[in-house]
Design a protein around this motif. Structure first.
Motif, short mmCIF file in Angstrom:
data_model
loop_
_atom_site.label_atom_id
_atom_site.label_comp_id
_atom_site.label_asym_id
_atom_site.label_seq_id
_atom_site.Cartn_x
_atom_site.Cartn_y
_atom_site.Cartn_z
N UNK A 260 35.11 41.41 53.58
CA UNK A 260 34.01 42.36 53.73
C UNK A 260 34.05 43.54 52.79
N UNK A 261 34.34 43.28 51.51
CA UNK A 261 34.23 44.36 50.54
C UNK A 261 32.76 44.73 50.40
N UNK A 262 32.50 46.01 50.19
CA UNK A 262 31.12 46.51 50.24
C UNK A 262 30.35 46.26 48.95
N UNK A 263 31.05 46.31 47.82
CA UNK A 263 30.39 46.18 46.53
C UNK A 263 30.99 45.02 45.73
N UNK A 264 30.14 44.40 44.89
CA UNK A 264 30.69 43.52 43.88
C UNK A 264 31.65 44.33 43.00
N UNK A 265 32.72 43.69 42.57
CA UNK A 265 33.65 44.28 41.63
C UNK A 265 33.59 43.46 40.34
N UNK A 266 34.40 43.82 39.36
CA UNK A 266 34.46 43.04 38.14
C UNK A 266 35.90 43.01 37.64
N UNK A 267 36.20 42.01 36.82
CA UNK A 267 37.55 41.86 36.26
C UNK A 267 37.39 41.63 34.76
N UNK A 268 37.99 42.49 33.95
CA UNK A 268 37.88 42.34 32.51
C UNK A 268 38.55 41.05 32.05
N UNK A 269 38.00 40.49 30.98
CA UNK A 269 38.51 39.24 30.42
C UNK A 269 39.20 39.51 29.09
N UNK A 270 40.24 38.74 28.81
CA UNK A 270 40.87 38.78 27.51
C UNK A 270 40.02 38.07 26.47
N UNK A 271 40.47 38.08 25.23
CA UNK A 271 39.67 37.54 24.13
C UNK A 271 39.44 36.04 24.24
N UNK A 272 40.28 35.35 25.01
CA UNK A 272 40.10 33.91 25.17
C UNK A 272 39.46 33.55 26.52
N UNK A 273 38.92 34.57 27.21
CA UNK A 273 38.08 34.30 28.37
C UNK A 273 38.76 34.30 29.72
N UNK A 274 40.05 34.65 29.76
CA UNK A 274 40.76 34.69 31.04
C UNK A 274 40.87 36.13 31.52
N UNK A 275 40.84 36.33 32.83
CA UNK A 275 41.01 37.67 33.39
C UNK A 275 42.31 38.32 32.91
N UNK A 276 42.22 39.59 32.57
CA UNK A 276 43.41 40.36 32.20
C UNK A 276 44.09 40.73 33.51
N UNK A 277 44.90 39.83 34.01
CA UNK A 277 45.31 39.90 35.42
C UNK A 277 46.37 40.96 35.71
N UNK A 278 46.93 41.59 34.68
CA UNK A 278 47.82 42.72 34.91
C UNK A 278 47.07 44.03 34.95
N UNK A 279 45.76 43.97 34.91
CA UNK A 279 44.96 45.18 34.76
C UNK A 279 43.51 44.94 35.16
N UNK A 280 42.79 46.05 35.26
CA UNK A 280 41.36 46.13 34.97
C UNK A 280 40.42 45.44 35.94
N UNK A 281 40.62 45.67 37.23
CA UNK A 281 39.60 45.36 38.23
C UNK A 281 38.80 46.64 38.47
N UNK A 282 37.49 46.55 38.31
CA UNK A 282 36.61 47.70 38.57
C UNK A 282 36.03 47.55 39.97
N UNK A 283 36.30 48.54 40.83
CA UNK A 283 35.84 48.47 42.21
C UNK A 283 35.66 49.87 42.76
N UNK A 284 34.93 49.97 43.87
CA UNK A 284 34.81 51.26 44.53
C UNK A 284 36.14 51.62 45.18
#
Length: 399
Positions: A260-284
């Motif tokens: 039940x998260x209230x807002x969509x979030x986003x996850x930055x991608x590296x140059x080859x299209x995979x999530x930069x999983x050590x970083x960079x989730x944008x959320x409230x």
């Protein structure tokens, strides 16, 4: 910067702003402070203030993938104000805090914002995302995509075969004890952490895998703890490889929608299209707090945990020593000997979870320096504040 470039940036910002519902003031701030260098570690304070709330719109940065929320937000009812023996406004000013939320017994006991940020905005997580990524390892174990933490990493990422990671286990990646040499100095432009995201990947190979497989071992696997953001990115590649799903989609499926998260979030991608999983989730910041509540509640969705039995206890307790009294490292969580644990990101991002007090604190900000490793004390000040919150909760429970 040429006028036509600025015009294009403004148009992109306006289009993105319309999509995300961003305020005009944030658009103006972004346009006026648009960085010309991809490396966040060397932006100035005004650039960071602008971009940390708009990270997934910056043309210089790579694309992002949406983490879809559900239709019914997990409730965060307002509780009575928590009486603290400290000046919260002064603390937030000293921290350059954008947001501070204290949730105790499921109720919001304090919620403050700064830097012209608010509850409708989304702030980047930096390494707080590491704890999201490790939680997805647990989900993949529960779902049967990963057999065991003792499996070799190269069994899931074949492009690592023949490298220093060939005999490293998933457990050793989770605890950052691979024995592979790495430099995480945020002030050094030649450090691994400053260079690896801009690495030009070998053809057909994920950019993180391409960079990490060239590194050399400095110790036997399991023998030495060294903090390595690049290894969390490898964990993300491993989870995506095992599940056959992008991390953002898997996080949405296992946590973001059903909890039940209230807002969509986003996850930055590296140059080859995979999530930069050590970083960079944008959320409230409220949704960061909800993630803390998800862990606090045992990872339960519809009466059943999406994580293996005992996972949260193992992940959030000291697995390795980090040479700091009273602290340790679990599965991408920073642990405290009193049973509390934290997700932490550079420049002031954190989720603090204390099961004994049924307490979650989420904070976001923009410190002048990336971390206390550069001689600052913002991290120590923040932990001291969290301790004061614990004491305030304890006082309430006294007879």
């Amino acid at each position: 910067m040429k006028k036509w470039v600025v015009a294009v940036i403004v148009l992109i910002a306006l289009m993105c702003g319309a999509f995300w519902g961003m305020a005009d003031k944030d658009l103006r701030r972004l346009v006026l402070n648009m960085p010309t260098d991809i490396n966040v570690l060397f932006w100035d304070t005004a650039q960071r203030d602008a971009v940390f709330r708009t990270m997934d719109w910056v043309p210089l940065l790579s694309k992002s993938r949406i983490i879809e929320a559900g239709d019914t937000p997990y409730p965060l009812p307002e509780g009575s104000p928590l009486e603290l023996d400290t000046n919260v406004d002064a603390f937030m000013e000293s921290q350059r805090a954008a947001a501070l939320i204290i949730v105790q017994d499921g109720k919001v006991r304090l919620e403050r914002y700064g830097l012209e940020f608010g509850p409708e905005g989304r702030w980047t997580s930096f390494s707080v995302a590491k704890s999201f990524t490790s939680t997805l390892v647990g989900a993949a174990l529960k779902d049967g995509y990963i057999d065991s933490l003792e499996d070799k990493v190269s069994a899931y990422i074949p492009d690592l075969r023949g490298s220093a990671y060939d005999n490293v286990t998933i457990w050793q990646l989770l605890t950052m004890t691979s024995g592979v040499a790495w430099n995480e100095d945020y002030a050094d432009p030649q450090s691994d952490v400053a260079l690896f995201n801009a690495h030009k990947a070998d053809s057909g190979v994920d950019v993180t895998v391409s960079y990490m497989r060239q590194l050399k071992a400095e110790a036997s696997p399991g023998a030495k703890w060294v903090y390595k953001t690049g290894e969390t990115n490898l964990i993300g590649v491993l989870v995506s490889s095992a599940t056959g799903k992008p991390l953002a989609d898997y996080l949405s499926e296992k946590v973001w929608k059903p909890f039940g998260m209230e807002q969509d979030a986003s996850w930055l991608l590296g140059s080859t299209g995979h999530e930069v999983s050590g970083c960079c989730v944008q959320a409230s910041t409220r949704d960061f707090a909800r993630f803390g509540l998800f862990l606090l509640g045992g990872g339960m969705i519809d009466g059943e945990s999406v994580l293996p039995d005992g996972w949260i206890s193992q992940a959030t307790s000291k697995q390795v020593d980090i040479d700091k009294p009273g602290q340790g490292y679990g599965y991408q969580w920073w642990t405290l000997d009193d049973g509390a644990f934290m997700a932490k990101g550079i420049f002031g991002q954190a989720i603090f979870i204390d099961p004994k007090r049924n307490l979650v604190i989420a904070s976001n900000g923009n410190w002048p320096q990336a971390s206390d490793r550069q001689g600052a004390t913002h991290g120590e000040e923040r932990l001291a504040f969290f301790r004061q919150v614990q004491q305030a909760v304890d006082r309430e429970s006294e007879p």
